[in-house]
Design a protein around this motif. Structure first.
Motif, mmCIF file in Angstrom:
data_model
loop_
_atom_site.group_PDB
_atom_site.id
_atom_site.type_symbol
_atom_site.label_atom_id
_atom_site.label_comp_id
_atom_site.label_asym_id
_atom_site.label_seq_id
_atom_site.Cartn_x
_atom_site.Cartn_y
_atom_site.Cartn_z
ATOM 1 N N UNK A 291 0.831 -1.207 0.000
ATOM 2 C CA UNK A 291 0.000 0.000 0.000
ATOM 3 C C UNK A 291 0.868 1.260 0.000
ATOM 4 N N UNK A 292 1.924 1.261 0.827
ATOM 5 C CA UNK A 292 2.806 2.439 0.896
ATOM 6 C C UNK A 292 3.491 2.687 -0.445
ATOM 7 N N UNK A 293 3.932 1.603 -1.084
ATOM 8 C CA UNK A 293 4.586 1.713 -2.391
ATOM 9 C C UNK A 293 3.630 2.329 -3.418
ATOM 10 N N UNK A 294 2.398 1.789 -3.451
ATOM 11 C CA UNK A 294 1.410 2.303 -4.408
ATOM 12 C C UNK A 294 0.980 3.729 -4.069
ATOM 13 N N UNK A 295 0.837 3.996 -2.764
ATOM 14 C CA UNK A 295 0.446 5.353 -2.348
ATOM 15 C C UNK A 295 1.496 6.364 -2.776
ATOM 16 N N UNK A 296 2.765 5.960 -2.682
ATOM 17 C CA UNK A 296 3.855 6.837 -3.120
ATOM 18 C C UNK A 296 3.751 7.143 -4.602
ATOM 19 N N UNK A 537 -8.534 -8.807 12.169
ATOM 20 C CA UNK A 537 -7.484 -8.922 11.152
ATOM 21 C C UNK A 537 -8.088 -8.860 9.754
ATOM 22 N N UNK A 538 -9.198 -9.574 9.569
ATOM 23 C CA UNK A 538 -9.827 -9.646 8.249
ATOM 24 C C UNK A 538 -10.298 -8.266 7.791
ATOM 25 N N UNK A 539 -10.829 -7.483 8.725
ATOM 26 C CA UNK A 539 -11.301 -6.147 8.382
ATOM 27 C C UNK A 539 -10.135 -5.259 7.941
ATOM 28 N N UNK A 540 -9.005 -5.361 8.655
ATOM 29 C CA UNK A 540 -7.810 -4.601 8.267
ATOM 30 C C UNK A 540 -7.340 -4.995 6.873
ATOM 31 N N UNK A 541 -7.319 -6.306 6.614
ATOM 32 C CA UNK A 541 -6.884 -6.808 5.309
ATOM 33 C C UNK A 541 -7.839 -6.333 4.217
ATOM 34 N N UNK A 542 -9.140 -6.290 4.520
ATOM 35 C CA UNK A 542 -10.126 -5.823 3.539
ATOM 36 C C UNK A 542 -9.901 -4.348 3.204
ATOM 37 N N UNK A 543 -9.609 -3.537 4.212
ATOM 38 C CA UNK A 543 -9.318 -2.111 3.977
ATOM 39 C C UNK A 543 -8.083 -1.975 3.083
ATOM 40 N N UNK A 544 -7.058 -2.795 3.376
ATOM 41 C CA UNK A 544 -5.818 -2.765 2.579
ATOM 42 C C UNK A 544 -6.111 -3.186 1.138
ATOM 43 N N UNK A 545 -6.962 -4.222 0.976
ATOM 44 C CA UNK A 545 -7.353 -4.675 -0.370
ATOM 45 C C UNK A 545 -8.052 -3.551 -1.128
ATOM 46 N N UNK A 546 -8.952 -2.862 -0.449
ATOM 47 C CA UNK A 546 -9.698 -1.770 -1.076
ATOM 48 C C UNK A 546 -8.741 -0.687 -1.586
ATOM 49 N N UNK A 547 -7.798 -0.281 -0.717
ATOM 50 C CA UNK A 547 -6.842 0.773 -1.093
ATOM 51 C C UNK A 547 -5.939 0.301 -2.236
ATOM 52 N N UNK A 548 -5.476 -0.956 -2.151
ATOM 53 C CA UNK A 548 -4.578 -1.502 -3.181
ATOM 54 C C UNK A 548 -5.270 -1.554 -4.541
ATOM 55 N N UNK A 549 -6.517 -2.046 -4.568
ATOM 56 C CA UNK A 549 -7.272 -2.119 -5.829
ATOM 57 C C UNK A 549 -7.430 -0.727 -6.437
ATOM 58 N N UNK A 550 -7.778 0.240 -5.581
ATOM 59 C CA UNK A 550 -7.999 1.604 -6.069
ATOM 60 C C UNK A 550 -6.709 2.193 -6.624
ATOM 61 N N UNK A 551 -5.600 2.029 -5.902
ATOM 62 C CA UNK A 551 -4.347 2.684 -6.286
ATOM 63 C C UNK A 551 -3.713 2.059 -7.529
ATOM 64 N N UNK A 552 -3.711 0.738 -7.623
ATOM 65 C CA UNK A 552 -3.093 0.095 -8.790
ATOM 66 C C UNK A 552 -3.887 0.444 -10.053
#
Length: 643
Positions: A291-296, A537-552
């Motif tokens: 996420x940090x890499x993509x956010x950058x 944990x699953x909720x955190x991973x889901x948030x990360x998935x959401x951000x990753x999908x959007x950024x890529x």
């Protein structure tokens, strides 16, 4: 004045949603773990219930009484919710009854003489490593397995094996032995003031023993191999009970009561002991790095490149300078041109919104403790009902997008949105259910439940999609920030790495990489019959998935527009949606490396259900990517002055 008429038309569907929820749960209140304990006095009757037989080798559950076990006078089914039926749970009464805090030894349940068919069934279930599941006071029966390498708490396995395979000493012939003696341990927490007790644990040690007695068998016969009067108890399986036709099997049990310091509210903690939380944190840290890499990258595009580009484009004054433009601004007259198969895109986006809403609300319920493992079938029931009610938002989203594409037949889009995904999923489910029926498994969904599912679909979901579509279509159309040219611009030849198939496949890797470690635990809980409860944990991973999908999707969409390729609508959906392909490939890898499934039907079941899961994952991640790219393109083109 009628209060319903005074409500806004947009609020009426929401009111209907809550009224229906009240109707569904009116007869049976929602069970909130930790709120409804049951107190027992000394001598109170404790009734053990039996559940399905399960095997991680076949994934086909069977009813407890499909095997020649002792039966009560009358078999009574417990009321099961929709989720329990779909899971294959068949909860029934049993002849095992205890008295609270009154130990029993060598209680004879019954004596059975096996015929050919019964012996064959027992052997098959032992060979496929089936486990017997029982329930006492809503707690599942577990077998404690003590680890020799460390002095930590034992691991608890759900249910006990029907029997075991082995050989007599000096013989190579493999024999089958049944567990016919059960040593139960009921753990309780006692209130020192009232002397009332609550059950906090239910354990068993199974044994196989060939019981012996003198004379002819009758109800009053005393066993010589297990006699409470002479304090002769079963402590090992040195003389096991073999399974063969025409052999006699005597089923017995002991009950021991142990006082425990564990309080009722914490009784599930031992079942849900998590020894691998470090792996979950590693998974989240790993995902955060992505996420940090993509956010950058997104920040660099938004703050540096775009800011510079927009400033430069807005400073262009002469026609000659305008003709020298390169990059994403050149396609401003085509970027909002409706894509090919725009109707299908609207349907998929609406379905994705429906799924997204279901996942978010389910996660919130799970985090609040409504869907703990003590509420069997609760998770699946909640997901089904939420899917049905989220049709309102699915229809709204598809109709809004459809109107933006200058569509006029909103009813056709509403119908397709309400039918496309459910029809595919239901078709696969129907074929799989027919295969389960063929195996005579209790996992086969009965006709009544199938009718209930069809009613939820056509009786509630479809109308709600139409209501949402009607509301969405009545809204003003979304205006494009720039005008679209009448004649489409020719797309220049693209570099090999901008090939649609290549960029779509690349786009799915990072979203999948963000979730694949957590995916391992989810697959393990589903297919290896273990509890999954770490929704935090699953909720955190889901948030990360959401951000990753959007950024890529935003990053690849920007590169695509810079290459003067304006066909971004479908590609934005497929870029993040392609992570579903990697999910299915990982599920295939998991099947061959972690599971021991040997039956053809069981393999078809696995891949059939994982196909439905992957399809749903495609729809959700694709929709997230689409909306991210939709927001991004509108943002950048609305920031540029177009003559």
């Amino acid at each position: 004045m009628d209060p319903l008429r005074s409500l806004s038309p947009h609020l009426r569907p929401i009111l209907f949603f809550f009224l229906l929820l009240l109707l569904i749960h009116g007869a049976r209140s929602f069970y909130l773990p930790g709120v409804a304990p049951e107190d027992f006095q000394k001598g109170d009757e404790l009734k053990v219930k039996v559940n399905k037989l399960t095997s991680i080798k076949t994934q086909l559950p069977y009813s407890y009484y499909s095997l020649p076990y002792c039966k009560p006078g009358k078999i009574v089914d417990s009321a099961e919710n929709l989720g329990e039926v779909l899971r294959g749970d068949r909860i029934e009464n049993s002849p095992y009854t205890f008295k609270m805090r009154e130990p029993q030894m060598c209680n004879v349940v019954c004596q059975i003489k096996l015929n050919e068919k019964q012996a064959k069934d027992l052997k098959e279930k032992i060979k496929d490593e089936y486990r017997v599941n029982m329930i006492l006071d809503n707690l599942p029966l577990v077998v404690p397995v003590h680890r020799q390498d460390q002095e930590s708490r034992p691991i608890y396995q759900l249910g006990f094996h029907v029997g075991l395979k082995g050989q007599y000493s000096g013989s190579k012939e493999e024999k089958y032995f049944v567990h016919n003696h059960l040593a139960f341990t009921v753990k309780y927490h006692r209130d020192l003031q009232t002397e009332l007790a609550r059950i906090v644990g239910f354990e068993v040690k199974p044994f196989s023993i060939k019981h012996e007695y003198e004379g002819k068998w009758s109800d009053n016969t005393r066993l010589t191999s297990c006699d409470p009067h002479s304090k002769h108890t079963v402590v090992n399986s040195n003389t096991p009970q073999e399974v063969e036709a025409n052999t006699e099997i005597i089923f017995t049990y002991d009950v021991e009561f142990q006082e425990s310091d564990v309080k009722w509210a914490s009784r599930w903690d031992t079942y849900l002991l998590m020894s691998d939380d470090q792996i979950h944190w590693f998974s989240i840290v790993n995902s955060l790095m992505i996420v940090l890499f993509l956010s950058g990258m997104v920040a660099m595009i938004m703050l540096r490149t775009l800011y510079r580009d927009i400033s430069k484009y807005n400073e262009l004054e002469t026609q000659e300078e305008a003709q020298e433009e390169t990059g994403w601004k050149l396609v401003h007259g085509d970027v909002f041109r409706a894509p090919s198969s725009s109707d299908l895109l609207c349907v998929y986006v609406g379905t994705g919104v429906q799924f997204f809403g279901m996942i978010v609300v389910t996660m919130i319920f799970a985090l609040l403790g409504f869907l703990s493992p003590s509420n069997r079938g609760g998770l699946m029931t909640a997901m089904l009902l939420l899917w049905v009610f989220m049709g309102l938002f699915g229809g709204y989203s598809s109709a809004r997008l459809y109107k933006m594409f200058k569509g006029t037949e909103w009813k056709r889009i509403a119908l397709r949105t309400s039918l496309l995904f459910p029809a595919v999923a239901f078709g696969i489910f129907f074929v799989l259910n027919a295969l389960i029926w063929g195996e005579k498994s209790s996992g086969a969904v009965p006709f009544g439940t199938m009718f209930a599912l069809v009613f939820l679909w056509f009786g509630i979901s479809v109308p709600l999609v139409f209501v949402g579509s009607y509301v969405g279509f009545k809204k003003p159309a979304i205006e494009d920030p720039v005008k679209t040219n009448k004649i489409p611009r020719q797309i220049p030849e693209q570099a090999w790495y901008m090939n649609p198939a290549f960029s779509v496949l690349i786009g799915g890797i990072l979203p999948f990489g963000a979730v694949f470690i957590e995916l391992f635990f989810i697959l393990t809980s589903i297919w290896l019959n273990q509890f999954y409860y770490i929704f935090g944990f699953l909720f955190l991973v889901f948030i990360i998935l959401l951000i990753t999908c959007a950024e890529i999707t935003i990053v690849l969409c920007y590169f695509q527009l810079c290459s003067e390729d304006y066909l971004w609508w479908w590609r934005s959906y497929l870029t993040s949606g392609s992570s579903a392909l990697y999910l299915f490939l990982y599920a295939t890898f998991y099947f061959f490396t972690k599971l021991e499934i040997t039956k053809f039907v069981s393999g078809v079941l696995y891949f059939g259900y994982m196909l439905i899961v992957s399809y749903a994952f495609f729809v959700v991640t694709g929709t997230i990517g689409f909306y991210a790219c939709f927001w991004f393109t509108r943002l950048i083109y609305s920031s540029v002055k177009i003559d």
